[in-house]
Scaffold this active site. Structure first.
Site, PDB file in Angstrom:
ATOM      1  N   ASN A 106       0.770  -1.290   0.041  1.00  0.00           N
ATOM      2  CA  ASN A 106       0.049  -0.143   0.130  1.00  0.00           C
ATOM      3  C   ASN A 106       0.778   1.295  -0.060  1.00  0.00           C
ATOM      4  O   ASN A 106       2.075   1.209   0.621  1.00  0.00           O
ATOM      5  CB  ASN A 106      -1.025   0.056   1.173  1.00  0.00           C
ATOM      6  N   ASP A 108      -0.709   4.210   1.026  1.00  0.00           N
ATOM      7  CA  ASP A 108      -1.535   5.413   1.789  1.00  0.00           C
ATOM      8  C   ASP A 108      -0.813   5.765   3.145  1.00  0.00           C
ATOM      9  O   ASP A 108      -1.447   6.500   3.700  1.00  0.00           O
ATOM     10  CB  ASP A 108      -2.695   4.668   1.757  1.00  0.00           C
ATOM     11  N   HIS A 123       5.841  -0.372  -2.398  1.00  0.00           N
ATOM     12  CA  HIS A 123       5.601   0.394  -3.659  1.00  0.00           C
ATOM     13  C   HIS A 123       5.484   1.737  -3.454  1.00  0.00           C
ATOM     14  O   HIS A 123       5.184   2.583  -4.061  1.00  0.00           O
ATOM     15  CB  HIS A 123       4.239   0.046  -4.223  1.00  0.00           C
ATOM     16  N   CYS A 131      11.794  14.454  -7.301  1.00  0.00           N
ATOM     17  CA  CYS A 131      12.284  15.114  -8.561  1.00  0.00           C
ATOM     18  C   CYS A 131      12.549  14.158  -9.457  1.00  0.00           C
ATOM     19  O   CYS A 131      13.273  13.132  -9.067  1.00  0.00           O
ATOM     20  CB  CYS A 131      13.328  16.062  -8.633  1.00  0.00           C
ATOM     21  N   CYS A 152      10.080  21.003  -9.828  1.00  0.00           N
ATOM     22  CA  CYS A 152      11.026  21.098  -8.740  1.00  0.00           C
ATOM     23  C   CYS A 152      11.494  22.499  -8.661  1.00  0.00           C
ATOM     24  O   CYS A 152      11.991  23.056  -9.440  1.00  0.00           O
ATOM     25  CB  CYS A 152      12.217  20.200  -9.174  1.00  0.00           C
ATOM     26  N   ASN A 218      -8.303 -12.573   3.964  1.00  0.00           N
ATOM     27  CA  ASN A 218      -8.916 -12.081   3.064  1.00  0.00           C
ATOM     28  C   ASN A 218     -10.340 -12.354   2.792  1.00  0.00           C
ATOM     29  O   ASN A 218     -10.754 -13.388   3.265  1.00  0.00           O
ATOM     30  CB  ASN A 218      -8.008 -12.717   1.677  1.00  0.00           C
ATOM     31  N   GLU A 220     -11.890 -13.074   0.093  1.00  0.00           N
ATOM     32  CA  GLU A 220     -12.008 -13.972  -0.974  1.00  0.00           C
ATOM     33  C   GLU A 220     -10.866 -14.787  -1.051  1.00  0.00           C
ATOM     34  O   GLU A 220      -9.704 -14.350  -0.696  1.00  0.00           O
ATOM     35  CB  GLU A 220     -12.312 -13.296  -1.993  1.00  0.00           C
TER      36      GLU A 220
END
Ligand code: NAD
Length: 249
Positions: A106, A108, A123, A131, A152, A218, A220
Site C-alpha cells: 500500500n 497510503d 511500492h 524530482c 521542482c 482475505n 475472498e
C-alpha cells in the site's frame, strides 16, 4: 482444517505464542474499510481507469499532467483517511512481539498513521513527491498545488509521486530487505492482497521455503490460497483484531 475458524484460531494461538519473528504482508484490501478503493474486484479502480495510461512510467512521461490529475485525486482522498482496526491491531501486536515487520504494497501511509514502526513500503508512498532529475524529495502538505504537473523548485524539472509505477522495478535496497525479512520469519500473515502483483507475490514463497507458517486473511480466496497453512476468510477489519488479540492472552 482450512476455513474452520475455531480450529484455525486455536492453532494460530499456539503458533503465535511459540514464535518470535512475524511479518504482515499487506495489500489494498486492508485499507478498503478506511475508504480507499482496491485496484481489482467489483469496485476496484481498474474497472474505471486504464492503469497503463494513468499509473505506468510510460504513461507518466507521455502525459504527466493526466497522470498527476489521477494522483492528485487519490492523494486528496488518502490524505483524509484514517487507519481502521486492521491497521491498529497490527500496530498493537508489534508492541508485544517486537520482531514484527509490516511489508506493505500500500502507498497510503496508514500503517505509519496507526503507529507501526517497522514498515517497508514496497511500492512507495503517495503522500510524498520526488524530482525526476535531482535529489529533491518532500512530503505533501494537504494537497499538491496547481498548475499540474508540479515542477521542482531546485532544478525546474518534473516532480513525480514517490510510488513505483507500472513498468518500473522496485527499489533494490527495499526489495533486498523485504527478501531478507521474509526468508527469516516464523509466521507470515498475508492480508488483503490478491497476490497478483510480482515480485511481491514471491515473498510468501520465500517464507514458506524457509519453514514459516503462512496465514492468509482475505475476504475472498486468492490464487495462492492453496499454498497457505491457514486461510481466514473475512474482512481484515474484523478478523485481524480477533486473531491478534489471542497474542495478549
Ligand atoms: P488488489 O486490489 O489486487 O486486491 C485486493 C485484495 O483485497 C483482494 O484479494 C480482495 O479480495 C481483498 N479484500 C478486499 N476487501 C477486503 C477486506 N475488507 N479485508 C480483507 N481483504 C479484502 O490489491 P493488491 O493485491 O494490494 O494489489 C497490489 C497493488 O494495489 C499494489 O501495487 C498497491 O500499491 C496498489 N493499491 C494500493 C492501495 C492503497 O495504498 N490503499 C489502493 C489500491 C491499490
Amino acid at each position: 482444517m482450512k476455513n474452520n475458524k475455531s480450529n484455525i484460531f486455536q492453532n494460530i494461538k499456539d503458533k503465535i505464542i511459540d514464535s518470535d519473528k512475524f511479518v504482515f504482508l499487506t495489500g489494498a484490501g486492508i485499507s478498503k474499510e478506511s475508504g480507499i478503493p482496491t485496484f481489482r474486484g467489483p469496485e476496484g479502480l481498474w474497472r474505471k481507469y486504464d492503469p497503463m495510461r494513468l499509473a505506468s512510467v510510460s504513461g507518466f512521461y507521455k502525459d504527466p499532467k493526466l497522470v498527476w490529475e489521477f494522483y492528485k485525486y487519490r492523494q486528496e482522498l488518502i490524505y483524509n483517511c484514517s487507519p481502521n482496526p486492521g491497521h491498529t491491531s497490527i500496530a498493537d501486536f508489534e508492541k508485544i512481539k517486537e520482531s514484527s515487520y509490516v511489508l506493505t504494497q500500500n502507498i497510503d501511509g496508514l500503517h505509519e498513521k496507526a503507529g507501526s514502526k517497522n514498515i517497508i513500503e514496497l511500492h512507495g508512498n503517495i503522500l510524498k513527491v520526488e524530482c525526476t532529475e535531482c535529489i529533491f524529495k518532500d512530503k505533501i502538505k494537504q494537497r499538491i498545488e496547481e498548475p499540474l504537473p508540479p515542477i521542482c523548485n531546485i532544478c525546474k524539472n518534473l516532480l513525480r509521486p514517490s510510488v513505483i509505477l507500472f513498468g518500473e522495478p522496485l527499489n533494490q535496497e527495499v526489495w533486498e530487505k523485504a527478501e531478507q525479512i521474509s526468508n527469516n520469519c516464523d509466521v507470515m500473515f498475508i492480508v488483503g492482497t490478491s497476490l497478483n502483483v510480482g515480485p511481491v507475490n514471491q515473498l510468501p514463497l520465500y517464507a514458506k521455503r524457509n519453514g514459516a507458517i503462512l496465514i492468509e486473511v482475505n475476504s475472498e480466496p486468492t490464487i495462492f490460497t492453496e499454498l497457505m497453512d491457514y486461510s481466514v476468510q473475512g474482512s481484515a477489519t474484523e478478523m485481524l483484531p480477533q486473531l491478534l488479540d489471542i497474542a495478549h492472552k
